[in-house]
Design an enzyme around this catalytic site. Structure first.
Site, PDB file in Angstrom:
ATOM      1  N   ASP A  44       0.345  -1.002   0.013  1.00 36.40           N
ATOM      2  CA  ASP A  44      -0.765  -0.069   0.278  1.00 36.40           C
ATOM      3  C   ASP A  44       0.601   1.469  -0.390  1.00 36.40           C
ATOM      4  O   ASP A  44       0.675   2.469  -0.380  1.00 36.40           O
ATOM      5  CB  ASP A  44      -1.110  -0.010   1.451  1.00 36.40           C
ATOM      6  CG  ASP A  44      -0.825   0.207   2.391  1.00 36.40           C
ATOM      7  OD1 ASP A  44       0.639   0.075   2.175  1.00 36.40           O
ATOM      8  OD2 ASP A  44      -0.966  -0.258   3.704  1.00 36.40           O
ATOM      9  N   SER A  45       2.623   1.234  -0.235  1.00 38.57           N
ATOM     10  CA  SER A  45       3.188   2.163  -0.079  1.00 38.57           C
ATOM     11  C   SER A  45       2.646   3.245  -1.722  1.00 38.57           C
ATOM     12  O   SER A  45       3.363   4.116  -2.015  1.00 38.57           O
ATOM     13  CB  SER A  45       4.833   1.729  -0.553  1.00 38.57           C
ATOM     14  OG  SER A  45       4.649   0.276  -1.520  1.00 38.57           O
ATOM     15  N   ASP A  83      -1.182  -6.680   0.095  1.00 36.44           N
ATOM     16  CA  ASP A  83      -1.788  -5.571   1.379  1.00 36.44           C
ATOM     17  C   ASP A  83      -2.926  -5.364   1.667  1.00 36.44           C
ATOM     18  O   ASP A  83      -3.451  -4.200   0.690  1.00 36.44           O
ATOM     19  CB  ASP A  83      -0.989  -3.907   1.259  1.00 36.44           C
ATOM     20  CG  ASP A  83       0.707  -3.727   2.248  1.00 36.44           C
ATOM     21  OD1 ASP A  83       0.772  -5.194   3.184  1.00 36.44           O
ATOM     22  OD2 ASP A  83       0.890  -3.116   2.220  1.00 36.44           O
ATOM     23  N   LYS A 111      -0.942  -8.955   3.523  1.00 37.44           N
ATOM     24  CA  LYS A 111       0.025  -8.961   4.529  1.00 37.44           C
ATOM     25  C   LYS A 111      -1.119  -7.680   5.866  1.00 37.44           C
ATOM     26  O   LYS A 111      -2.033  -6.663   4.814  1.00 37.44           O
ATOM     27  CB  LYS A 111       0.957  -8.186   4.287  1.00 37.44           C
ATOM     28  CG  LYS A 111       1.863  -7.356   5.501  1.00 37.44           C
ATOM     29  CD  LYS A 111       3.145  -7.680   4.867  1.00 37.44           C
ATOM     30  CE  LYS A 111       3.293  -5.792   4.102  1.00 37.44           C
ATOM     31  NZ  LYS A 111       2.867  -4.863   4.432  1.00 37.44           N
ATOM     32  N   GLU A 113      -1.520  -4.967   8.857  1.00 41.90           N
ATOM     33  CA  GLU A 113      -0.457  -4.360   9.574  1.00 41.90           C
ATOM     34  C   GLU A 113      -1.267  -4.765  11.743  1.00 41.90           C
ATOM     35  O   GLU A 113      -2.194  -4.475  11.490  1.00 41.90           O
ATOM     36  CB  GLU A 113      -0.478  -3.288   9.628  1.00 41.90           C
ATOM     37  CG  GLU A 113      -0.083  -2.722   8.502  1.00 41.90           C
ATOM     38  CD  GLU A 113       0.353  -1.568   8.352  1.00 41.90           C
ATOM     39  OE1 GLU A 113       0.557  -0.479   8.413  1.00 41.90           O
ATOM     40  OE2 GLU A 113       1.260  -0.852   6.785  1.00 41.90           O
ATOM     41  N   GLU A 180       9.633  -3.977  10.547  1.00 40.05           N
ATOM     42  CA  GLU A 180      10.283  -2.987   9.848  1.00 40.05           C
ATOM     43  C   GLU A 180      10.533  -1.511  10.669  1.00 40.05           C
ATOM     44  O   GLU A 180       9.524  -1.454  11.564  1.00 40.05           O
ATOM     45  CB  GLU A 180       8.516  -2.134   8.943  1.00 40.05           C
ATOM     46  CG  GLU A 180       8.889  -1.240   8.484  1.00 40.05           C
ATOM     47  CD  GLU A 180       7.974  -0.181   7.632  1.00 40.05           C
ATOM     48  OE1 GLU A 180       7.119  -0.640   7.371  1.00 40.05           O
ATOM     49  OE2 GLU A 180       7.765   1.098   6.877  1.00 40.05           O
TER      50      GLU A 180
END
Ligand code: KIV
Ligand code: NA
Length: 264
Positions: A44-45, A83, A111, A113, A180
Protein backbone atom coordinates in the site's frame (compact mmCIF):
# COMPACT_ATOMS: atom_id res chain seq x y z
CA UNK A 1 9.53 -23.58 -10.19
CA UNK A 2 7.05 -21.23 -8.57
CA UNK A 3 7.87 -19.97 -5.11
CA UNK A 4 5.48 -21.14 -2.40
CA UNK A 5 5.30 -20.74 1.32
CA UNK A 6 7.27 -24.00 1.57
CA UNK A 7 10.11 -22.44 -0.41
CA UNK A 8 10.34 -19.65 2.16
CA UNK A 9 10.29 -22.14 5.05
CA UNK A 10 13.12 -24.10 3.39
CA UNK A 11 15.18 -20.91 3.09
CA UNK A 12 14.75 -20.30 6.79
CA UNK A 13 15.71 -23.86 7.68
CA UNK A 14 18.85 -23.66 5.53
CA UNK A 15 19.72 -20.17 6.75
CA UNK A 16 19.55 -18.79 3.19
CA UNK A 17 18.37 -15.19 2.91
CA UNK A 18 15.68 -14.38 0.33
CA UNK A 19 14.82 -11.17 -1.51
CA UNK A 20 11.49 -9.38 -1.65
CA UNK A 21 10.60 -6.23 -3.61
CA UNK A 22 7.44 -4.27 -4.17
CA UNK A 23 5.89 -4.02 -7.63
CA UNK A 24 2.68 -2.38 -8.69
CA UNK A 25 2.52 -3.21 -12.40
CA UNK A 26 3.13 -6.04 -14.87
CA UNK A 27 6.44 -4.76 -16.27
CA UNK A 28 8.12 -4.51 -12.89
CA UNK A 29 6.57 -7.78 -11.76
CA UNK A 30 8.12 -9.56 -14.74
CA UNK A 31 11.55 -7.94 -14.34
CA UNK A 32 11.62 -8.49 -10.58
CA UNK A 33 10.49 -12.13 -10.75
CA UNK A 34 12.89 -12.92 -13.61
CA UNK A 35 15.74 -11.45 -11.52
CA UNK A 36 15.14 -14.06 -8.82
CA UNK A 37 13.12 -12.06 -6.33
CA UNK A 38 11.14 -14.69 -4.41
CA UNK A 39 8.25 -12.58 -3.17
CA UNK A 40 6.59 -9.60 -4.87
CA UNK A 41 4.73 -7.29 -2.51
CA UNK A 42 1.94 -5.12 -3.84
CA UNK A 43 2.46 -2.65 -1.02
CA UNK A 44 0.00 0.00 0.00
CA UNK A 45 3.15 2.13 -0.29
CA UNK A 46 1.64 2.72 -3.74
CA UNK A 47 -0.39 5.42 -2.04
CA UNK A 48 2.85 7.31 -1.58
CA UNK A 49 5.02 6.29 -4.58
CA UNK A 50 2.29 6.12 -7.25
CA UNK A 51 -0.42 8.40 -5.89
CA UNK A 52 1.68 11.03 -4.13
CA UNK A 53 -0.06 10.94 -0.76
CA UNK A 54 1.95 11.53 2.42
CA UNK A 55 0.69 8.29 4.00
CA UNK A 56 -0.79 4.93 2.97
CA UNK A 57 -4.20 5.68 4.51
CA UNK A 58 -6.03 6.90 1.37
CA UNK A 59 -5.41 3.60 -0.51
CA UNK A 60 -8.59 1.63 -1.21
CA UNK A 61 -9.22 -2.08 -1.59
CA UNK A 62 -10.34 -1.50 -5.19
CA UNK A 63 -6.96 0.06 -5.98
CA UNK A 64 -5.10 -2.82 -4.33
CA UNK A 65 -7.16 -5.31 -6.36
CA UNK A 66 -6.34 -3.45 -9.60
CA UNK A 67 -2.59 -3.39 -8.92
CA UNK A 68 -2.62 -7.03 -7.77
CA UNK A 69 -4.18 -7.98 -11.12
CA UNK A 70 -1.51 -6.01 -12.98
CA UNK A 71 1.29 -7.70 -11.03
CA UNK A 72 -0.21 -11.17 -11.49
CA UNK A 73 -0.12 -10.66 -15.27
CA UNK A 74 3.62 -9.95 -15.29
CA UNK A 75 4.72 -12.34 -12.55
CA UNK A 76 7.00 -15.23 -13.52
CA UNK A 77 6.91 -17.54 -10.51
CA UNK A 78 7.31 -15.29 -7.49
CA UNK A 79 4.97 -15.55 -4.52
CA UNK A 80 2.55 -12.62 -4.69
CA UNK A 81 1.79 -10.87 -1.40
CA UNK A 82 -0.83 -8.10 -1.35
CA UNK A 83 -1.31 -5.52 1.37
CA UNK A 84 -4.75 -5.20 2.90
CA UNK A 85 -5.22 -1.42 2.98
CA UNK A 86 -6.18 0.75 5.95
CA UNK A 87 -9.44 -0.33 7.66
CA UNK A 88 -10.12 -3.16 5.20
CA UNK A 89 -9.71 -5.68 8.06
CA UNK A 90 -11.42 -3.78 10.89
CA UNK A 91 -13.60 -6.81 11.59
CA UNK A 92 -13.07 -10.50 10.89
CA UNK A 93 -15.87 -10.55 8.32
CA UNK A 94 -14.45 -7.52 6.50
CA UNK A 95 -11.06 -9.18 6.43
CA UNK A 96 -12.50 -12.37 4.93
CA UNK A 97 -14.50 -10.55 2.24
CA UNK A 98 -11.65 -8.23 1.30
CA UNK A 99 -8.91 -10.88 1.37
CA UNK A 100 -11.08 -12.96 -0.97
CA UNK A 101 -11.00 -10.13 -3.50
CA UNK A 102 -7.21 -9.88 -3.34
CA UNK A 103 -6.80 -13.66 -3.66
CA UNK A 104 -9.14 -13.71 -6.66
CA UNK A 105 -7.04 -10.95 -8.22
CA UNK A 106 -3.95 -13.17 -8.02
CA UNK A 107 -2.47 -12.79 -4.55
CA UNK A 108 -1.07 -15.88 -2.83
CA UNK A 109 -0.87 -14.21 0.60
CA UNK A 110 -2.19 -11.07 2.24
CA UNK A 111 -0.36 -8.77 4.65
CA UNK A 112 -1.99 -7.09 7.66
CA UNK A 113 -0.51 -4.49 10.01
CA UNK A 114 -1.05 -4.78 13.73
CA UNK A 115 -0.46 -6.58 17.01
CA UNK A 116 -2.24 -9.26 19.03
CA UNK A 117 -5.71 -7.84 18.31
CA UNK A 118 -5.33 -9.49 14.86
CA UNK A 119 -5.29 -13.03 16.31
CA UNK A 120 -8.93 -13.87 15.50
CA UNK A 121 -8.67 -12.29 12.05
CA UNK A 122 -5.52 -14.19 11.18
CA UNK A 123 -6.96 -17.45 12.48
CA UNK A 124 -10.13 -17.00 10.40
CA UNK A 125 -8.17 -16.20 7.23
CA UNK A 126 -5.70 -19.01 7.77
CA UNK A 127 -8.40 -21.60 8.45
CA UNK A 128 -10.13 -20.63 5.20
CA UNK A 129 -7.03 -20.97 3.04
CA UNK A 130 -5.63 -17.45 3.03
CA UNK A 131 -1.97 -17.32 4.06
CA UNK A 132 -1.15 -14.23 6.12
CA UNK A 133 1.93 -12.10 6.66
CA UNK A 134 1.74 -10.17 9.94
CA UNK A 135 3.48 -6.77 9.70
CA UNK A 136 4.86 -5.52 13.05
CA UNK A 137 7.09 -2.68 14.22
CA UNK A 138 6.66 0.54 12.28
CA UNK A 139 3.25 -0.16 10.76
CA UNK A 140 2.61 2.85 8.49
CA UNK A 141 -1.19 2.58 8.74
CA UNK A 142 -0.70 3.60 12.40
CA UNK A 143 1.29 6.76 11.62
CA UNK A 144 -1.33 8.95 13.28
CA UNK A 145 -1.20 6.86 16.47
CA UNK A 146 2.62 6.82 16.44
CA UNK A 147 2.78 10.56 15.77
CA UNK A 148 5.20 10.03 12.89
CA UNK A 149 7.35 7.39 11.22
CA UNK A 150 9.52 6.25 14.14
CA UNK A 151 11.65 3.20 14.90
CA UNK A 152 9.64 0.83 17.15
CA UNK A 153 10.68 -1.52 19.96
CA UNK A 154 13.57 0.61 21.23
CA UNK A 155 13.14 -0.04 24.97
CA UNK A 156 13.19 -3.50 26.54
CA UNK A 157 9.50 -3.42 27.50
CA UNK A 158 8.43 -2.59 23.94
CA UNK A 159 10.87 -5.17 22.59
CA UNK A 160 9.47 -7.95 24.76
CA UNK A 161 5.93 -6.99 23.80
CA UNK A 162 6.83 -7.21 20.09
CA UNK A 163 8.33 -10.69 20.58
CA UNK A 164 5.14 -11.73 22.39
CA UNK A 165 2.97 -10.36 19.58
CA UNK A 166 5.01 -12.10 16.88
CA UNK A 167 4.68 -15.42 18.70
CA UNK A 168 0.94 -14.91 19.31
CA UNK A 169 0.29 -14.10 15.65
CA UNK A 170 2.31 -17.10 14.52
CA UNK A 171 0.23 -19.28 16.88
CA UNK A 172 -2.91 -17.78 15.34
CA UNK A 173 -1.76 -18.92 11.89
CA UNK A 174 0.51 -16.22 10.45
CA UNK A 175 2.83 -17.88 7.93
CA UNK A 176 5.24 -14.96 7.55
CA UNK A 177 6.23 -12.09 9.86
CA UNK A 178 7.40 -8.73 8.50
CA UNK A 179 9.35 -6.32 10.71
CA UNK A 180 9.72 -2.67 9.73
CA UNK A 181 12.13 -0.25 11.41
CA UNK A 182 13.08 -2.13 14.53
CA UNK A 183 16.54 -2.32 16.13
CA UNK A 184 18.53 -5.17 14.58
CA UNK A 185 19.08 -7.05 17.90
CA UNK A 186 15.28 -7.20 18.40
CA UNK A 187 14.72 -8.37 14.80
CA UNK A 188 17.29 -11.12 15.41
CA UNK A 189 15.48 -12.20 18.59
CA UNK A 190 12.10 -12.36 16.83
CA UNK A 191 13.62 -14.26 13.88
CA UNK A 192 14.87 -16.87 16.36
CA UNK A 193 11.67 -16.92 18.41
CA UNK A 194 9.34 -17.87 15.54
CA UNK A 195 9.35 -20.75 13.07
CA UNK A 196 7.78 -18.55 10.38
CA UNK A 197 10.11 -16.83 7.90
CA UNK A 198 10.74 -13.21 8.95
CA UNK A 199 11.16 -10.44 6.35
CA UNK A 200 12.83 -7.21 7.43
CA UNK A 201 13.00 -3.62 6.24
CA UNK A 202 15.17 -1.38 8.39
CA UNK A 203 15.49 -4.39 10.70
CA UNK A 204 19.12 -5.39 10.16
CA UNK A 205 20.83 -8.30 8.43
CA UNK A 206 19.64 -11.15 10.66
CA UNK A 207 16.07 -11.58 9.39
CA UNK A 208 15.34 -14.44 6.97
CA UNK A 209 14.44 -12.14 4.09
CA UNK A 210 14.74 -8.48 3.10
CA UNK A 211 12.27 -6.15 1.41
CA UNK A 212 12.53 -2.70 -0.15
CA UNK A 213 10.19 -0.48 -2.11
CA UNK A 214 11.40 -0.91 -5.70
CA UNK A 215 11.42 2.84 -6.37
CA UNK A 216 13.74 3.36 -3.39
CA UNK A 217 16.33 0.78 -4.47
CA UNK A 218 16.40 2.38 -7.93
CA UNK A 219 17.16 5.80 -6.46
CA UNK A 220 13.68 7.14 -7.22
CA UNK A 221 13.04 8.33 -3.66
CA UNK A 222 11.50 11.79 -3.55
CA UNK A 223 12.13 13.65 -0.32
CA UNK A 224 14.35 12.27 2.40
CA UNK A 225 15.92 8.86 1.76
CA UNK A 226 15.35 6.53 4.75
CA UNK A 227 18.48 5.18 6.47
CA UNK A 228 17.69 1.59 5.42
CA UNK A 229 17.54 2.33 1.68
CA UNK A 230 20.36 1.61 -0.76
CA UNK A 231 20.37 2.81 -4.37
CA UNK A 232 21.42 -0.24 -6.40
CA UNK A 233 21.05 1.55 -9.74
CA UNK A 234 23.93 3.88 -8.89
CA UNK A 235 26.46 1.04 -9.11
CA UNK A 236 24.90 -0.78 -12.08
CA UNK A 237 23.85 0.21 -15.59
CA UNK A 238 20.22 -0.81 -15.83
CA UNK A 239 17.10 -1.52 -13.81
CA UNK A 240 17.54 -5.25 -14.50
CA UNK A 241 21.14 -5.23 -13.25
CA UNK A 242 20.22 -3.13 -10.21
CA UNK A 243 17.56 -5.65 -9.20
CA UNK A 244 19.96 -8.55 -9.81
CA UNK A 245 22.56 -6.79 -7.63
CA UNK A 246 19.98 -6.38 -4.86
CA UNK A 247 19.07 -10.09 -4.99
CA UNK A 248 22.75 -11.05 -4.85
CA UNK A 249 23.49 -8.68 -1.96
CA UNK A 250 20.53 -9.99 0.04
CA UNK A 251 21.52 -13.62 -0.57
CA UNK A 252 25.13 -12.91 0.40
CA UNK A 253 23.95 -10.84 3.37
CA UNK A 254 26.05 -7.86 2.28
CA UNK A 255 22.81 -5.84 2.28
CA UNK A 256 21.73 -4.40 4.65
CA UNK A 257 25.11 -3.13 5.89
CA UNK A 258 25.73 -1.42 9.25
CA UNK A 259 24.89 1.99 7.80
CA UNK A 260 21.38 0.78 6.85
CA UNK A 261 20.66 -0.59 10.31
CA UNK A 262 19.16 0.74 13.55
CA UNK A 263 21.28 -0.63 16.39
CA UNK A 264 19.04 0.33 19.27
O1 KIV B 1 3.69 -1.04 1.48
C1 KIV B 1 4.84 -1.49 1.45
O2 KIV B 1 5.60 -1.31 0.48
C2 KIV B 1 5.31 -2.26 2.60
C3 KIV B 1 6.76 -2.56 2.71
C4 KIV B 1 7.58 -1.34 2.89
C5 KIV B 1 7.06 -3.58 3.74
O3 KIV B 1 4.51 -2.62 3.43
NA1 NA C 1 2.49 -1.64 3.27
Amino acid sequence: MAVTINTLREYKQKGEAFAVLTSYDATFAQIVSEAGVDVILIGDSLGMVLQGHDSTLPVTLEQMVYHTRCVAQGNRGALIMADMPFMSYGTVQQALDNAAQLMRAGAHMVKLEGTDWMKDTIRALSERGVPVCAHLGLTPQFVNKFGGYKVQGRDEKAAELMIEHACALEDAGADVILLECVPSPLAARITQAVQAPVIGIGAGADTDGQVLVVHDMLGLTTGRTPKFVKNFLAETGSVQEAIAAYVKAVRERTFPAEEHTFKA
